[in-house]
Design a protein around this motif. Structure first.
Motif, short mmCIF file in Angstrom:
data_model
loop_
_atom_site.label_atom_id
_atom_site.label_comp_id
_atom_site.label_asym_id
_atom_site.label_seq_id
_atom_site.Cartn_x
_atom_site.Cartn_y
_atom_site.Cartn_z
N THR A 263 0.83 -1.20 0.00
CA THR A 263 0.00 0.00 0.00
C THR A 263 0.87 1.25 0.00
OG1 THR A 263 -1.75 -1.14 1.21
CG2 THR A 263 -1.78 1.25 1.28
N LYS A 264 0.43 2.25 -0.76
CA LYS A 264 1.13 3.53 -0.80
C LYS A 264 0.13 4.66 -0.65
CE LYS A 264 4.42 6.29 -3.48
NZ LYS A 264 5.31 6.45 -2.32
N ILE A 265 0.38 5.57 0.30
CA ILE A 265 -0.44 6.77 0.47
C ILE A 265 0.02 7.79 -0.56
CG2 ILE A 265 -1.05 8.64 2.03
CD1 ILE A 265 -0.50 6.71 4.36
N LEU A 266 -0.93 8.28 -1.37
CA LEU A 266 -0.57 9.17 -2.47
C LEU A 266 -0.71 10.64 -2.13
CD1 LEU A 266 -2.18 7.28 -5.49
CD2 LEU A 266 0.15 7.12 -4.63
N ASN A 267 -1.60 11.00 -1.23
CA ASN A 267 -1.87 12.41 -0.99
C ASN A 267 -1.39 12.91 0.36
OD1 ASN A 267 -3.93 10.89 0.28
ND2 ASN A 267 -5.30 12.65 0.30
N GLY A 268 -0.37 12.26 0.93
CA GLY A 268 0.27 12.81 2.11
C GLY A 268 1.09 14.03 1.74
N ASP A 269 1.29 14.93 2.68
CA ASP A 269 2.08 16.14 2.43
C ASP A 269 3.53 15.88 2.80
OD1 ASP A 269 -0.07 17.75 1.58
OD2 ASP A 269 -0.68 18.08 3.66
N ALA A 270 4.43 16.24 1.88
CA ALA A 270 5.86 16.06 2.11
C ALA A 270 6.58 17.36 1.78
CB ALA A 270 6.41 14.92 1.24
N ASP A 271 7.26 17.92 2.76
CA ASP A 271 8.04 19.14 2.58
C ASP A 271 9.50 18.77 2.76
OD1 ASP A 271 9.04 21.66 2.39
OD2 ASP A 271 8.13 22.43 4.24
N ARG A 272 10.18 18.61 1.63
CA ARG A 272 11.53 18.03 1.66
C ARG A 272 12.60 19.11 1.75
NH1 ARG A 272 14.54 14.14 -2.87
NH2 ARG A 272 16.52 14.00 -1.73
N GLN A 273 13.65 18.82 2.53
CA GLN A 273 14.83 19.66 2.57
C GLN A 273 15.67 19.43 1.31
OE1 GLN A 273 15.86 21.77 4.95
NE2 GLN A 273 14.72 21.25 6.79
N PHE A 274 16.38 20.44 0.89
CA PHE A 274 17.21 20.30 -0.30
C PHE A 274 18.65 19.98 0.09
CE2 PHE A 274 13.59 22.66 -1.93
CZ PHE A 274 13.32 21.96 -3.08
N ASN A 275 18.84 18.77 0.61
CA ASN A 275 20.18 18.28 0.86
C ASN A 275 20.36 16.98 0.08
OD1 ASN A 275 18.57 16.60 2.36
ND2 ASN A 275 19.87 16.61 4.18
N GLU A 276 21.51 16.34 0.24
CA GLU A 276 21.80 15.17 -0.60
C GLU A 276 21.02 13.94 -0.18
OE1 GLU A 276 25.74 15.55 1.73
OE2 GLU A 276 23.82 16.61 1.83
#
Length: 841
Positions: free
Chosen positions: A454-467
């Motif tokens: 199962t994969k949740i498609l509409n979760g909110d993800a705020d990603r940092q811009f690191n490696e």
């Protein structure tokens, strides 16, 4: 007369569309036509590249081999026919629901899709739209001469500015335009009701960087110092940040919010390798790639914006600080510390740095679960952090109580925190799970099938811009959750919506391939692409209450696709793992006939079973499945998975078991079967060629032939010693020093004298993934043992010969000619006959 006759021959050849390009050597004058060239402009793939928010309109791009210029605009009511055909447009932005801004090739077009009126703009270099309070209000057009137009959604110009170098849209704030005119630089803030200069200097502005919360911009001007100017975008207050007192120069800058008026500033300076002295390789070096690529020296500061105080953080040039919504702490790690390259990306030591005391504590070693790189997930307040130290289990750190809990269940994938920070939702390989933070209890949600991935498609993800993957993940369980369920065993998928604990099926279980799945904000309408090997990719729209509706089917003239037949073949590897292969039947199949077969290998290939097949040069390098079927071949793609016998023997055993499983098919001519593989599949092909007598010929591209040499080599594609690929990557082998015999037994070059049928080898001479000399060495071993081999070494291209190159086209043609020569006895091919004639070169 002779001259005229020669000219006529040349003209005839050109008119007939013949072509010839040499590879490793010049062929004798033999002109060949690509047997699938007729399909290069017939079949195409598609992708969704734009849509209005509520899915009233959607944009589809058509991808041909050398042409992706065509885009089609459809309405929800469309039935195959687009409302617009756009040409050479690459960017699409919808303004509210009925206006479309398209940009590409120096032109912009603004459409009112209700009235179908059009406004054109020429010499355009940038476009954007602006949202205010959730509604698109304006769009902007920047032209090559620096002329900026700000327009309403009705295409009325409300502002015009000259001397603009660039601009950026900040939703709910305005456009920020960088202007240079009359020897003065200005930053101008543009809103629907106002145009205001918020910064002016006589120096030229070199860069404008926005903080992660879009509260501030940092401005760097062309000057003798490295000082920065900062402007508060809400108050327009200007601050001078005296960076030059600490650092003299830098190339890049980044600013991340720690709290409301506290920011983490990072500067980066590229240090190029010293080419005037010898390279020094130390045994304790943990950043070998810097020898080739150079280093990034990083310096971090905490900036107190209220008091305009700048404080340098003590660290080494390699160490990294990360802000994560916590006003008291930062995360800290060294991406290269103790990296021994047994994994491509190292496990890092994660530290917690106290902003007030300047002390740090070690939290844990950190790796990834969804990624091979370290992975950190945190909540909106920065109290909770999640990570893994073993690739298997998630750890939960509570920074308020300074406690740690290991969640003891494998196969949990991506965590999402609820807004109240009481629960964590996980998608997983066993359904949807919820963890109660207070009770420290994990449970499965009964409404969701727990036997599926199962994969949740509409979760909110705020990603940092690191490696690495550092991100804030949140989900609101009081709103609908969109879920994708995947059945690995049957290669089936379905889509559901979870509403108040109840499941609503959107797309029922299907063997078709679903891609580009898009939903509207209320999650009651969806668009997506659906395809299979026997029907072309189609665009569908669906609502929660209605059946799906087909908007468009690609390749409408491809009537043959619907007649193509495939069969799933099930078998097990040496460890008892369930595997499957897909057997594709020839086009125009006649049950009274026998057909040759091509077996293509890699690792797990079941994911390709339901792909629509595009033939011609747009297909996979040296393997055109559709063209093979149309030419009267069976095609077999078996899964390969390894046990303890080693990579080569694991592939051999899987292929043998898969082949045994289809022995009862009376329509396959088992005396005319070829094996083909590329990259890791090329290695497997090389090994099987030295251990099998089941195949009439082989084609192996860009594959290892000496895995001992490869193990101890430096891979410039991954910028790493390549032994990681054996110990923790594709080969799944123990360290060489622990089981040398296993490497020797699985090494194709050690058995090269056993190859007993013709083999075609190929590689690009700029391949930095698998060094092309691995292919050359296998050729030399075959030549030394007087085997029938031809090797093609292509200049100026890498691992897959490029996307639209003559090298790929030439290899495509030669692979078809090779298979036809040995499996269909079409032997009038001079470049192959030259080897098979046994005459000396």
């Amino acid at each position: 007369m002779k001259v005229i006759r020669h000219l006529l021959i040349v003209i005839l050849i050109l008119l007939q569309g013949f072509y010839y390009i040499s590879a490793a050597y010049s062929d004798s004058p033999n002109i060949n036509i690509n047997p699938t060239n007729r399909n290069n402009d017939l079949h195409y793939s598609v992708s969704i590249v734009g849509n209005s928010e509520n899915l009233k309109w959607m944009v589809l791009r058509k991808w041909y081999y050398k042409n992706s210029d065509s885009t089609l605009v459809f309405s929800r009511a469309s039935n195959q026919k687009p409302v617009l055909n756009l040409y050479k447009m690459t960017d699409f932005k919808f303004i509210n629901e009925d206006h479309l801004l398209a940009f590409g090739n120096g032109n912009a077009e603004y459409y009112d899709l209700k009235s179908m009126s059009l406004k054109k703009y020429e010499n355009v270099i940038q476009t954007s739209t602006l949202k205010m309070n959730g509604e698109h209000m304006l769009y902007a057009i920047l032209q090559k001469d620096g002329h900026l137009l700000i327009c309403t959604k009705d295409s009325k110009i409300i502002y015009q500015l000259d001397g603009i170098h660039s601009f950026q849209a900040i939703d709910n704030n305005g456009f920020i335009a960088n202007q240079y005119t009359s020897g003065q630089s200005n930053l101008i803030k543009i809103t629907p009701s106002d145009l205001k200069t918020i910064y002016t200097t006589e120096k030229k502005v070199e860069s404008v960087v926005f903080s992660s919360d879009k509260q501030y911009i940092l401005i760097r001007t062309r000057s003798t110092t490295s000082d920065l100017d900062a402007v508060n975008l809400k108050t327009n207050h200007l601050s001078k940040i005296r960076v030059s007192a600490i650092i003299r120069d830098f190339d890049e800058i980044e600013i991340s919010a720690i709290s409301k008026e506290s920011y983490l500033i990072q500067t980066r300076k590229k240090i190029l390798p010293d080419r005037t002295s010898p390279e020094i390789w130390y045994g304790n070096e943990s950043n070998i790639k810097s020898i080739y690529k150079g280093k990034l020296n990083k310096i971090f500061f905490i900036w107190d914006a209220d008091n305009n105080r700048l404080e340098k953080l003590e660290s080494t040039p390699d160490e990294v600080f990360v802000a994560f919504n916590n006003s008291n702490y930062l995360l800290k790690y060294d991406p290269n510390l103790r990296h021994n390259y047994t994994e491509q990306i190292p496990t890092v030591q994660l530290k917690l740095y106290s902003i007030s005391t300047k002390k740090e504590i070690i939290l844990s070693t950190c790796t990834g679960i969804n990624y091979k790189s370290p992975e950190i997930i945190y909540n909106s307040e920065g109290r909770y952090i999640m990570g893994s130290d073993d690739h298997k289990y998630w750890n939960l750190w509570d920074l308020k109580t300074m406690s740690t809990i290991k969640i003891n269940r494998e196969n949990l994938k991506t965590p999402f925190f609820t807004p109240d920070n009481q629960h964590i939702y996980f998608d997983s390989k066993e359904g949807l799970c919820r963890y109660d933070i207070t009770l420290k209890k994990l449970s499965s949600l009964e409404a969701v099938e727990n036997s599926l991935e199962t994969k949740i498609l509409n979760g909110d993800a705020d990603r940092q811009f690191n490696e690495y993957y550092f991100a804030m993940h949140t989900i609101n369980p009081n709103k609908p959750l969109l879920i994708r369920n995947y059945d690995f065993y049957n290669n089936e998928v379905n889509y559901d919506v979870l509403i108040k604990g109840k499941i609503k099926h959107i797309i029922p279980i299907t063997k078709n391939r679903i891609t580009d799945f898009v939903w509207n904000p209320s999650l009651d309408q969806y668009i997506y692409l659906e395809e299979n090997h026997n029907f072309p990719t189609s665009l569908f729209i669906q609502t929660r209450k209605e059946e799906k509706k087909k908007i468009f089917q690609s390749n409408p003239n491809d009537h043959l696709a619907s007649t193509l037949k495939s069969e799933i073949i099930r078998y097990k590897n040496s460890t008892g793992r369930d595997l499957q292969g897909t057997l594709y039947y020839p086009a125009y199949f006649n049950s009274e006939k026998k057909y040759p077969m091509v077996v293509k290998i890699y690792q797990i290939q079941r994911y390709k079973t339901n792909e629509y097949m595009v033939s011609g040069n747009a297909s996979y390098v040296a393997f055109d499945k559709r063209a093979l079927l149309e030419s009267g071949y069976f095609v077999f793609e078996p899964d390969i998975a390894y046990g303890n016998e080693g990579t080569g023997y694991g592939a051999l055993n899987c292929v043998n078991t898969a082949m045994d499983s289809i022995q009862g098919n009376k329509n396959i001519n088992f005396s005319k079967v070829a094996l083909i593989g590329h990259s890791h599949g090329g290695y497997s092909t090389n090994f099987i060629a030295t251990h099998s007598n089941r195949f009439a010929t082989y084609i192996s591209g860009a594959g290892n032939s000496d895995i001992v040499r490869s193990y101890f080599s430096y891979n410039r594609n991954f910028n790493s010693p390549f032994y990681f690929q054996f110990e923790s990557g594709q080969y799944q082998m123990p360290p060489f020093s622990e089981n040398k015999d296993l490497y020797f037994k699985n090494n194709p070059i050690h058995y090269v004298e056993n190859v007993d049928v013709p083999i075609l080898l190929w590689a690009g001479k700029k391949d930095e993934n698998i060094f092309w000399e691995q292919v050359q060495e296998f050729y030399i071993g075959l030549k030394r043992n007087s085997k029938d081999v031809i090797a093609l070494f292509y200049p100026d291209v890498g691992h897959d010969l490029g996307r639209e190159t003559w090298q790929k086209e030439d290899m495509h043609r030669r692979s078809m000619e090779w298979l036809n020569y040995f499996l269909k006895d079409k032997t009038d091919v001079e470049w192959i006959k030259r080897q098979m004639s046994k005459s000396k070169f």
